[in-house]
Scaffold this active site. Structure first.
Site, PDB file in Angstrom:
ATOM      1  CG  ASN A 116      -1.925  -1.146   1.141  1.00 22.98           C
ATOM      2  OD1 ASN A 116      -1.962  -1.880   0.151  1.00 22.98           O
ATOM      3  ND2 ASN A 116      -2.704  -1.329   2.192  1.00 22.98           N
ATOM      4  CB  THR A 161     -16.318  37.298 -31.409  1.00 27.08           C
ATOM      5  OG1 THR A 161     -17.120  38.197 -32.188  1.00 27.08           O
ATOM      6  CG2 THR A 161     -15.130  38.059 -30.861  1.00 27.08           C
ATOM      7  CG  HIS A 162     -20.346  35.343 -31.669  1.00 28.08           C
ATOM      8  ND1 HIS A 162     -21.112  34.863 -30.634  1.00 28.08           N
ATOM      9  CD2 HIS A 162     -19.903  36.576 -31.264  1.00 28.08           C
ATOM     10  CE1 HIS A 162     -21.153  35.762 -29.661  1.00 28.08           C
ATOM     11  NE2 HIS A 162     -20.419  36.797 -30.006  1.00 28.08           N
ATOM     12  CB  SER A 283      -9.461  10.872 -49.663  1.00 32.64           C
ATOM     13  OG  SER A 283     -10.465  10.017 -50.164  1.00 32.64           O
ATOM     14  CE  LYS A 289     -11.468  15.587 -48.498  1.00 34.97           C
ATOM     15  NZ  LYS A 289     -12.360  14.969 -47.515  1.00 34.97           N
ATOM     16  CG  ASN A 291      -8.643  14.130 -45.686  1.00 37.18           C
ATOM     17  OD1 ASN A 291      -9.229  15.011 -46.307  1.00 37.18           O
ATOM     18  ND2 ASN A 291      -8.768  12.853 -45.977  1.00 37.18           N
ATOM     19  CD  GLU A 296      -9.902  15.447 -39.681  1.00 37.27           C
ATOM     20  OE1 GLU A 296     -10.065  14.222 -39.777  1.00 37.27           O
ATOM     21  OE2 GLU A 296      -9.952  16.210 -40.657  1.00 37.27           O
ATOM     22  CD  GLN A 328      -4.585  -3.921  -9.439  1.00 38.56           C
ATOM     23  OE1 GLN A 328      -3.812  -4.264  -8.553  1.00 38.56           O
ATOM     24  NE2 GLN A 328      -5.292  -4.784 -10.148  1.00 38.56           N
ATOM     25  CE  LYS A 331      -0.795   0.877  -9.614  1.00 32.31           C
ATOM     26  NZ  LYS A 331      -2.139   0.967  -8.985  1.00 32.31           N
TER      27      LYS A 331
HETATM   28  N1  ARG Z   1      -1.386  -3.760  -7.448  1.00 31.01           N
HETATM   29  C1  ARG Z   1      -1.880  -3.058  -6.328  1.00 31.01           C
HETATM   30  C2  ARG Z   1      -2.367  -1.680  -6.770  1.00 31.01           C
HETATM   31  O1  ARG Z   1      -2.023  -1.289  -7.823  1.00 31.01           O
HETATM   32  C3  ARG Z   1      -0.806  -2.892  -5.310  1.00 31.01           C
HETATM   33  C4  ARG Z   1      -1.309  -2.679  -3.936  1.00 31.01           C
HETATM   34  C5  ARG Z   1      -1.934  -3.927  -3.427  1.00 31.01           C
HETATM   35  N2  ARG Z   1      -2.289  -3.806  -2.065  1.00 31.01           N
HETATM   36  C6  ARG Z   1      -3.160  -4.645  -1.489  1.00 31.01           C
HETATM   37  N3  ARG Z   1      -3.437  -4.444  -0.260  1.00 31.01           N
HETATM   38  N4  ARG Z   1      -3.711  -5.617  -2.147  1.00 31.01           N
HETATM   39  O2  ARG Z   1      -3.106  -1.012  -6.095  1.00 31.01           O
END
Ligand code: ARG
Length: 467
Positions: A116, A161-162, A283, A289, A291, A296, A328, A331
């Site tokens: 943690n 503007t607009h 295109s 064309k 593009n 975009e 989790q 990430k």
């Molecule tokens: N892979 C976990 C995460 O990204 C790591 C922490 C896990 N901790 C736990 N108490 N299971 O959050």
């Protein structure tokens, strides 16, 4: 695989039943969090040193741990690290491999530590580096924009503007409006890096460290400016992720808006700019064309980044204290936003540094009615109150419109029927350059005011001078 020969789980002590293999896959984060391998190993090296400093391990054991961790690092860097079943996440994978290299001593590394506080530390280390790299791309984009503004300072075009023609402005003034937005983005990112740069490690699972680890020492070793002062807060705070995702969303909004401007300006109807071949595609059906795909995509990707932010906020909002596995989910949006921003900033810089402009087309889009405000201001200079001049100029516009001619062809006699203060010098109003260069107040589109903006941004880019 039967439960007896299944790889041993780091947290497996009290578990007897086998885990549903689907759950194993569902639970695993190794396939995306492996990109934090370096942060994880660097954190563990510092942690080994802190353990030795508190005599929890000997100096010899510390050296063995650090050398072993370095070997794991070399394997990752040489593309030789083999992920094995049971490597649930980057933390378990690195520790498992360390054990294979140095033996049971590896088991001492995690003393007082939890995944943690470890994962929270890894993420801050990772984002600190990544955000710094993104900041460099952002500054490069600003530099490209400012250089262009300096070179093309004499190109004039309608300001809108607009999306209606409003007043003449310098092309550089338009470009710099984005440089300033990005400057604010850069400031925000610098502040965000500063804010996230505090240490969670040494907080244990949630309640704190039982071996009185020297957290100030850890912070110093890892380049953090200080420690997080509450262990519950330390393991569960992901505000830095939320902030980064908001930062990324807002920066993408700015990119998306200039992309939209340039898409419009590159259409045949406008013809103000032309993208380099390197940033356009053809295109498959229509040979004529070209593009603006780069623009975009930039505009489109702003939606993706915003989606990552809102998705994460939903995951984050209902979590009781402290660590819960929901976290989790922090990430992938963080990685995706970092990748998208890194790519988008570089592509935007590429587009801006290579596109061609057509100053005669820009100028050709100016029309005398855009000087109606200047006509009102002419009377203001003769002492007529602005509210009145606005009406008079409006009447002049209508007179020209009724006659089907352009505003600048009205004679002094015509104008005198609207107000006696009109005189021969009204001819001077009909110059786009004069209109632009009358706007001398700082922040305006006159040449000196634009040059001043350029100077300020250049000083900031070169010396980090605060603006
Ligand atoms: N892979 C976990 C995460 O990204 C790591 C922490 C896990 N901790 C736990 N108490 N299971 O959050």
């Amino acid at each position: 695989m039967s439960s007896s020969d299944a790889p041993k789980k780091l947290w497996g002590g009290r578990f007897t039943g086998a885990v549903d293999p689907l759950m194993d896959a569902f639970n695993a984060s190794i396939h995306f969090d492996k990109r934090m391998y370096a942060a994880d190993l660097v954190g563990s090296m510092a942690y080994s040193k802190a353990l030795a400093k508190n005599n929890i391990i000997t100096e010899e054991e510390r050296d063995t741990l650090v050398n072993g961790l370095q070997q794991v690092m070399d394997e990752w860097q040489g593309n030789k690290f083999v992920i094995k079943p049971g490597d649930e996440d980057i933390h378990t994978a690195n520790e498992r491999r360390l054990g294979e290299i140095i033996g049971p001593l590896a088991g001492k590394l995690h003393t007082g530590r939890s995944r943690n506080d470890q994962v929270a530390t890894d993420m801050r280390l990772w984002l600190r580096d990544e955000a710094s790299a993104i900041l460099a791309h952002l500054k490069e984009l600003i530099a490209v924009t400012v250089a262009r503004a300096e070179k093309e300072i004499d190109a004039l075009l309608p300001g809108y503007t607009h999306l209606q023609r409003a007043q003449p402005i310098r092309w550089s003034h338009f470009l710099l409006s984005y440089a300033w937005l990005w400057h604010a983005d850069a400031e925000r990112l610098e502040q965000l890096i500063e804010r996230l740069n505090v240490l969670p490690l040494g907080s244990g699972a949630l309640a704190g460290h039982a071996f009185n680890i020297d957290r100030e020492f850890l912070a110093k070793e890892l380049g953090f400016r200080g420690i997080i002062n509450n262990s519950l807060y330390a393991v569960s705070d992901r505000d830095f992720v939320a902030e980064f995702l908001f930062w990324a969303s807002l920066t993408m909004v700015h990119i998306s808006r200039i992309a939209e401007d340039l898409i419009i300006y590159s259409s045949s109807e406008f013809g103000f700019v032309k993208l380099a071949d390197a940033y356009s595609t053809g295109s498959s059906l229509m040979p004529q064309k070209k593009n603006p795909d780069s623009l975009e995509l930039l505009r489109g990707k702003s939606g993706r980044v915003f989606g990552g932010m809102s998705g994460f906020m939903m995951s984050y909002k209902g979590i009781p204290s402290t660590y819960n596995k929901d976290l989790q989910e922090d990430k992938e949006p963080m990685f995706d936003a970092a990748d998208t921003l890194s790519g988008s900033l570089q592509i935007t810089a590429g587009v801006l540094s290579t596109m061609q402009i057509f100053p005669e087309r820009m100028r050709g889009a100016l029309s005398a009615d855009m000087l109606a405000t200047d006509l009102a201001e002419y009377l203001v200079r003769k002492g007529v109150p602005f509210r009145e001049t606005h009406h008079i100029s409006g009447a002049a516009v209508k007179m020209a419109e009724d006659r089907g001619t352009s505003l600048d062809t009205l004679t002094v006699e015509d104008l005198k029927t609207l107000h006696p203060s009109f005189a021969d010098d009204v001819a001077n109003v009909w110059s786009y350059e004069t209109s632009i260069d009358n706007r001398t107040a700082p922040g305006g589109t006159s040449k000196p005011a634009v040059l001043d903006q350029i100077k300020k941004l250049q000083a900031w880019l070169a010396q980090g001078k605060k603006l």
